[in-house]
Design a protein around this motif. Structure first.
Motif, PDB file in Angstrom:
ATOM      1  N   ASP A 159     -17.954  -4.755   0.679  1.00 38.65           N
ATOM      2  CA  ASP A 159     -17.591  -3.958  -0.496  1.00 38.65           C
ATOM      3  C   ASP A 159     -16.385  -3.064  -0.211  1.00 38.65           C
ATOM      4  O   ASP A 159     -15.497  -2.913  -1.061  1.00 38.65           O
TER       5      ASP A 159
ATOM      6  N   TYR B 117       0.819  -1.212   0.000  1.00 29.93           N
ATOM      7  CA  TYR B 117       0.000   0.000   0.000  1.00 29.93           C
ATOM      8  C   TYR B 117       0.858   1.269   0.000  1.00 29.93           C
ATOM      9  O   TYR B 117       0.350   2.367   0.201  1.00 29.93           O
TER      10      TYR B 117
ATOM     11  N   LEU C 132      -8.572  -4.365  -0.455  1.00 30.74           N
ATOM     12  CA  LEU C 132      -7.689  -5.488  -0.743  1.00 30.74           C
ATOM     13  C   LEU C 132      -7.332  -5.599  -2.224  1.00 30.74           C
ATOM     14  O   LEU C 132      -6.197  -5.937  -2.570  1.00 30.74           O
ATOM     15  N   ARG C 133      -8.298  -5.310  -3.093  1.00 35.01           N
ATOM     16  CA  ARG C 133      -8.060  -5.490  -4.526  1.00 35.01           C
ATOM     17  C   ARG C 133      -7.462  -4.262  -5.196  1.00 35.01           C
ATOM     18  O   ARG C 133      -6.614  -4.373  -6.079  1.00 35.01           O
ATOM     19  N   GLN C 134      -7.926  -3.085  -4.785  1.00 34.00           N
ATOM     20  CA  GLN C 134      -7.474  -1.865  -5.446  1.00 34.00           C
ATOM     21  C   GLN C 134      -6.513  -1.042  -4.588  1.00 34.00           C
ATOM     22  O   GLN C 134      -6.014  -0.005  -5.021  1.00 34.00           O
ATOM     23  N   HIS C 135      -6.291  -1.503  -3.362  1.00 32.01           N
ATOM     24  CA  HIS C 135      -5.348  -0.843  -2.453  1.00 32.01           C
ATOM     25  C   HIS C 135      -5.716   0.624  -2.208  1.00 32.01           C
ATOM     26  O   HIS C 135      -4.842   1.494  -2.163  1.00 32.01           O
TER      27      HIS C 135
ATOM     28  N   LYS D  51     -14.098  -3.573   2.120  1.00 36.61           N
ATOM     29  CA  LYS D  51     -12.951  -4.450   2.332  1.00 36.61           C
ATOM     30  C   LYS D  51     -12.388  -4.936   0.998  1.00 36.61           C
ATOM     31  O   LYS D  51     -11.164  -4.972   0.796  1.00 36.61           O
ATOM     32  N   LYS D  52     -13.278  -5.283   0.087  1.00 39.03           N
ATOM     33  CA  LYS D  52     -12.852  -5.764  -1.230  1.00 39.03           C
ATOM     34  C   LYS D  52     -12.092  -4.675  -1.985  1.00 39.03           C
ATOM     35  O   LYS D  52     -11.070  -4.942  -2.625  1.00 39.03           O
ATOM     36  N   GLU D  53     -12.592  -3.445  -1.912  1.00 37.99           N
ATOM     37  CA  GLU D  53     -11.920  -2.346  -2.607  1.00 37.99           C
ATOM     38  C   GLU D  53     -10.523  -2.110  -2.038  1.00 37.99           C
ATOM     39  O   GLU D  53      -9.571  -1.849  -2.779  1.00 37.99           O
TER      40      GLU D  53
END
Length: 214
Positions: A155, A122, A161-164, A157-159
């Motif tokens: 949603d 990150y 983890l996936r998009q940092h 959390k996903k953003e």
């Protein structure tokens, strides 16, 4: 980790002239101690003496930054009694605990390595933590609230983890916190979220400002 606290607190004694809040000095001293565990090698001499010097120098540096404090940085030289192998009973006790818990220290060092790797993805460096941690308790609590919201909502959390990145606009609308505040403390919020999601029990219990994330 609580076994190390008496030694660390002892290093803060006599540093009141730095005009730093006690909790801030304690947290900074703890972070420095963790860095010492990571950086220590037998070539650097006695472990406790190494930690003592690093902690005091780090506190002095912070005092200079915050209050324009001017003082000589303490040179890393063993005291005469240390050279002669004479240390106080309290230091001897802590030293014995440190060596006895060598395996635990190694485990903590591994936690630091794993967290450092996670933060690196990150764009956050372990060495930045003392600087990015908010000075005000209210700000720290707000950051923890935001980090919890990120972890608890799939949603968000996903953003992360996936998009940092943090869903700043959505978080601001949901929590009633300004987007500027979230951006200002973005790195700290991400660090808390990673601590919440990951397996870092040693670090979370060791640092007062992170204990709330248990």
């Amino acid at each position: 980790m609580e076994d190390y606290l008496p030694f660390i607190k002892k290093q803060i004694t006599g540093m009141q002239d730095l005009m730093l809040e006690y909790d801030d000095m304690l947290s900074l001293a703890m972070l420095t101690f963790l860095n010492c565990i990571r950086q220590y090698s037998p070539q650097k001499g006695n472990f406790l003496s190494f930690c003592k010097t690093c902690i005091k120098n780090r506190l002095i540096d912070e005092g200079r930054k915050q209050m324009g404090y001017r003082s000589k940085v303490i040179a890393f030289e063993p005291k005469e009694e240390e050279e002669a192998g004479q240390i106080s009973d309290a230091e001897a006790k802590v030293s014995w605990q440190l060596y006895e818990k060598d395996q635990e220290r190694n485990a903590l060092s591994e936690e630091i390595r794993l967290l450092s790797d996670a933060l690196d993805a990150y764009g956050i460096r372990w060495e930045e933590l003392p600087r990015i941690c908010p000075k005000q308790e209210r700000s720290r609590k707000n950051c923890l609230m935001i980090a919890r919201a990120v972890v608890e909502k799939p949603d968000y959390k996903k953003e992360l983890l996936r998009q940092h990145r943090l869903p700043q606009a959505d978080l601001a609308a949901q929590l009633g916190v300004s987007a500027k505040t979230i951006e200002k403390h973005r790195k700290y919020i991400i660090t808390l979220a990673i601590l919440l999601m990951g397996d870092y029990p040693g670090i979370r219990t060791f640092l007062p400002k992170y204990r709330e994330v248990n």
